[in-house]
Motif scaffolding. Structure first.
Motif, short mmCIF file in Angstrom:
data_model
loop_
_atom_site.label_atom_id
_atom_site.label_comp_id
_atom_site.label_asym_id
_atom_site.label_seq_id
_atom_site.Cartn_x
_atom_site.Cartn_y
_atom_site.Cartn_z
N SER A 87 -59.27 -30.55 92.37
CA SER A 87 -59.25 -31.94 91.94
C SER A 87 -60.58 -32.37 91.32
CB SER A 87 -58.91 -32.86 93.12
OG SER A 87 -57.57 -32.67 93.52
N TYR A 88 -61.68 -31.72 91.70
CA TYR A 88 -62.97 -32.04 91.10
C TYR A 88 -63.00 -31.65 89.62
CZ TYR A 88 -64.94 -33.08 95.71
OH TYR A 88 -65.20 -33.64 96.94
N VAL A 89 -62.06 -30.80 89.20
CA VAL A 89 -61.94 -30.39 87.80
C VAL A 89 -60.89 -31.22 87.07
CG1 VAL A 89 -61.41 -28.49 86.24
CG2 VAL A 89 -62.62 -28.05 88.38
N THR A 90 -59.74 -31.40 87.70
CA THR A 90 -58.63 -32.08 87.03
C THR A 90 -58.81 -33.59 87.01
OG1 THR A 90 -57.36 -32.12 89.11
CG2 THR A 90 -57.03 -30.23 87.64
N ARG A 91 -59.57 -34.13 87.96
CA ARG A 91 -59.84 -35.58 88.01
C ARG A 91 -61.33 -35.80 88.20
NH1 ARG A 91 -56.15 -37.42 92.80
NH2 ARG A 91 -56.58 -35.29 93.49
N PRO A 92 -62.14 -35.41 87.21
CA PRO A 92 -63.59 -35.37 87.42
C PRO A 92 -64.23 -36.73 87.58
CG PRO A 92 -63.05 -34.95 85.11
CD PRO A 92 -61.75 -34.96 85.85
N ASN A 93 -65.18 -36.77 88.46
CA ASN A 93 -66.09 -37.89 88.64
C ASN A 93 -67.30 -37.32 89.37
OD1 ASN A 93 -67.25 -40.45 88.74
ND2 ASN A 93 -65.37 -41.44 89.41
N PHE A 94 -68.31 -38.14 89.60
CA PHE A 94 -69.48 -37.66 90.31
C PHE A 94 -69.36 -38.04 91.78
CE2 PHE A 94 -70.93 -38.16 85.90
CZ PHE A 94 -71.41 -36.87 85.69
N TRP A 95 -68.92 -37.06 92.59
CA TRP A 95 -68.72 -37.26 94.02
C TRP A 95 -69.61 -36.26 94.78
CZ3 TRP A 95 -65.94 -41.47 93.75
CH2 TRP A 95 -64.77 -41.58 93.00
N GLY A 96 -70.90 -36.47 94.85
CA GLY A 96 -71.74 -35.62 95.68
C GLY A 96 -72.31 -34.40 95.01
N GLN A 97 -72.11 -34.24 93.71
CA GLN A 97 -72.60 -33.06 93.01
C GLN A 97 -74.11 -33.11 92.80
OE1 GLN A 97 -69.96 -34.93 92.01
NE2 GLN A 97 -68.39 -33.70 90.97
N THR A 98 -74.68 -31.93 92.56
CA THR A 98 -76.04 -31.83 92.05
C THR A 98 -75.97 -32.05 90.55
OG1 THR A 98 -76.69 -30.25 93.77
CG2 THR A 98 -78.03 -30.30 91.76
N VAL A 99 -76.70 -33.05 90.04
CA VAL A 99 -76.61 -33.38 88.61
C VAL A 99 -77.92 -33.05 87.91
CG1 VAL A 99 -74.78 -35.08 88.82
CG2 VAL A 99 -77.13 -35.82 89.10
N GLY A 100 -77.81 -32.56 86.68
CA GLY A 100 -78.93 -32.17 85.84
C GLY A 100 -78.38 -31.55 84.55
N ARG A 101 -79.21 -31.08 83.58
CA ARG A 101 -80.63 -30.97 83.75
C ARG A 101 -81.35 -32.28 83.94
NH1 ARG A 101 -83.40 -26.42 79.82
NH2 ARG A 101 -81.88 -24.77 80.23
N TYR A 102 -80.84 -33.32 83.30
CA TYR A 102 -81.51 -34.60 83.44
C TYR A 102 -80.54 -35.61 84.02
CZ TYR A 102 -85.01 -38.16 82.84
OH TYR A 102 -85.95 -39.13 83.10
N ALA A 103 -80.75 -35.97 85.28
CA ALA A 103 -79.92 -37.01 85.90
C ALA A 103 -80.16 -38.34 85.21
CB ALA A 103 -80.25 -37.11 87.38
N ASN A 104 -79.10 -39.14 85.17
CA ASN A 104 -79.13 -40.46 84.52
C ASN A 104 -79.11 -40.32 83.00
OD1 ASN A 104 -79.38 -43.39 84.26
ND2 ASN A 104 -80.20 -43.32 86.34
N ILE A 198 -87.40 -30.41 79.98
CA ILE A 198 -87.41 -31.57 80.88
C ILE A 198 -86.41 -31.34 82.00
CG2 ILE A 198 -88.18 -33.20 79.12
CD1 ILE A 198 -85.24 -34.18 78.91
N VAL A 199 -86.74 -31.83 83.19
CA VAL A 199 -85.88 -31.64 84.36
C VAL A 199 -85.93 -32.90 85.21
CG1 VAL A 199 -85.38 -30.26 86.41
CG2 VAL A 199 -86.34 -29.16 84.38
N ASN A 200 -84.76 -33.28 85.72
CA ASN A 200 -84.64 -34.43 86.63
C ASN A 200 -83.35 -34.20 87.42
OD1 ASN A 200 -85.13 -36.96 87.83
ND2 ASN A 200 -83.89 -38.02 86.30
N LEU A 201 -83.48 -33.71 88.64
CA LEU A 201 -82.32 -33.36 89.45
C LEU A 201 -82.16 -34.34 90.61
CD1 LEU A 201 -82.88 -29.48 89.80
CD2 LEU A 201 -81.62 -30.71 88.02
N THR A 202 -80.91 -34.63 90.96
CA THR A 202 -80.62 -35.46 92.12
C THR A 202 -79.25 -35.11 92.65
OG1 THR A 202 -80.75 -37.73 92.98
CG2 THR A 202 -79.53 -37.43 90.93
N ASN A 203 -78.92 -35.72 93.78
CA ASN A 203 -77.56 -35.63 94.32
C ASN A 203 -76.85 -36.94 94.04
OD1 ASN A 203 -75.56 -36.18 96.79
ND2 ASN A 203 -75.69 -33.98 96.45
N HIS A 204 -75.57 -36.85 93.70
CA HIS A 204 -74.81 -38.03 93.30
C HIS A 204 -73.68 -38.34 94.29
CE1 HIS A 204 -72.80 -40.99 90.81
NE2 HIS A 204 -73.70 -40.85 89.84
N ALA A 205 -74.03 -38.40 95.58
CA ALA A 205 -73.03 -38.79 96.57
C ALA A 205 -72.73 -40.27 96.48
CB ALA A 205 -73.52 -38.44 97.97
#
Length: 380
Positions: A87-104, A198-205
């Motif tokens: 479901s994380y593929v078929t209905r994607p959203n940001f639910w707790g993933q590690t986001v990058g290379r640049y978060a935001n 450039i790098v900016n990593l975070t968690n998107h829970a």
């Protein structure tokens, strides 16, 4: 909606966690289904002796669940998401993933290093958001270590090749989740490059301290953010460059404030632009060597408390404004506006194009590091 291409998982180096004593935190590795194209996903569940547990899956190095007891000892999952990997593929959203290379967001999807301009995919109208059309949240990461003990942990790695989403430099990324017996889930993120980037990593829970899918949502929960300034945004949600005082505004969370108190206050044009809160706060502590407090949230009904700590200078507070009822999540809960909040520790949005914000540059021999902590407890 975004659909990505998927990298096959490499051979994992740790088959199982070592045995642990009864009073230590444990790590258990298991399969977690497969993606629609058949790629297998794994997950590691970290459990402390106090009843707190976290499940991390290899798809997106994602915090898939985070379970914590309330003041009566009732355990609930306090993060939004899905019960299955597909479901994380078929209905994607940001639910707790590690986001990058640049978060935001990066304005216009462009930035320059040493006089050369780099162009990124535009996946947020005129901006590049959370790494582009195929960010780190869409990679299948490789497990390299699983441990039980005083801190149960799992380490995952991935490689982003030079030119990935337009970014220069080959980037080797490592994320370690560690859970102790006191309710602290520490997330260590590091990255090494072979060329300036450039790098900016975070968690998107996204959290609901009453338990994901609760009938009341998040609006009664009280938030504190130790920040006397925030970064106002333009109509494209890009910071204007101003560091504005929160005093006397709906952005003043220096003392506990219910999330819902001003989330619909259209008298503030910033609330209108963000459809609520979707803003970066300038933490009073700044960038630090050790994690400092970025936010504290308390749910008066359950007594659950979440503290977010970080070494980074900013935290993005998002009040779930774009969750529109089309997402059917865990336990078949329909997620709607106000059903979850995110607190994303990070460098400020669009820092590569705002020199006054500092630098997001990473060079060979000078690795990027970010340590953040989600710490849960109970208020009596």
């Amino acid at each position: 909606m975004r659909h990505g291409h998927w990298t096959a998982p490499l051979l994992a180096l740790a088959a199982s966690a070592p045995a642990a004593s009864a009073d230590a935190a444990t790590a258990v590795r298991a399969g977690f289904g497969a993606l629609p194209d058949g790629i297998a996903i794994e997950a590691v569940t970290l459990t402390g002796s106090n009843g707190v547990s976290a499940r991390i899956m290899t798809l997106g190095a994602t915090l898939q669940s985070f379970n914590a007891p309330d003041r009566d000892g009732k355990v609930a999952d306090i993060t939004l998401g899905y019960d299955d990997a597909a479901s994380y593929v078929t209905r994607p959203n940001f639910w707790g993933q590690t986001v990058g290379r640049y978060a935001n967001r990066i304005a216009g999807g462009t930035f320059a290093i040493d006089g050369r301009t780099y162009r990124l995919p535009l996946n947020d109208k005129t901006n590049s958001l959370h790494g582009g059309t195929r960010g780190f949240d869409q990679y299948v990461w490789r497990i390299t270590d699983v441990r039980s003990g005083p801190q149960a942990s799992v380490t995952m790695v991935m490689r982003s090749p030079a030119g990935d989403q337009g970014y220069p430099g080959t980037l080797d990324v490592t994320v370690t989740y560690s859970l102790d017996d006191k309710g602290a889930l520490t997330i260590d993120m590091s990255a090494k490059t072979d060329a300036p980037t450039i790098v900016n990593l975070t968690n998107h829970a996204l959290f609901d301290l009453a338990g994901e899918g609760s009938s009341g949502g998040i609006y009664a929960q009280k938030m504190t953010i130790p920040a006397r300034r925030y970064t106002p945004v333009d109509a494209a949600l890009i910071p204007t460059g101003e560091l504005a005082a929160v005093a006397g505004t709906v952005f003043d969370f220096t003392t506990p404030r219910a999330i819902g108190l001003s989330v619909r206050d259209g008298r503030d044009p910033q609330i209108v632009i963000g459809r609520g809160y979707d803003h970066n706060f300038v933490l009073d502590k700044g960038a630090t060597d050790e994690p400092g407090l970025a936010a504290r949230v308390e749910d008066p009904a359950s007594g659950r408390v979440l503290e977010v700590l970080t070494t980074e200078p900013g935290v993005q507070f998002y009040s779930g404004n774009f969750i529109d009822g089309t997402y059917v999540g865990k336990r078949r809960h329909v997620y709607r506006m106000g059903d979850g909040f995110a607190l994303e520790p990070q460098k400020f949005p669009n820092t590569p194009n705002q020199p006054s914000f500092g630098s997001a540059r990473v060079d060979p021999g000078k690795p990027y590091r970010h340590r953040m902590v989600y710490r849960v407890s109970v208020s009596r």
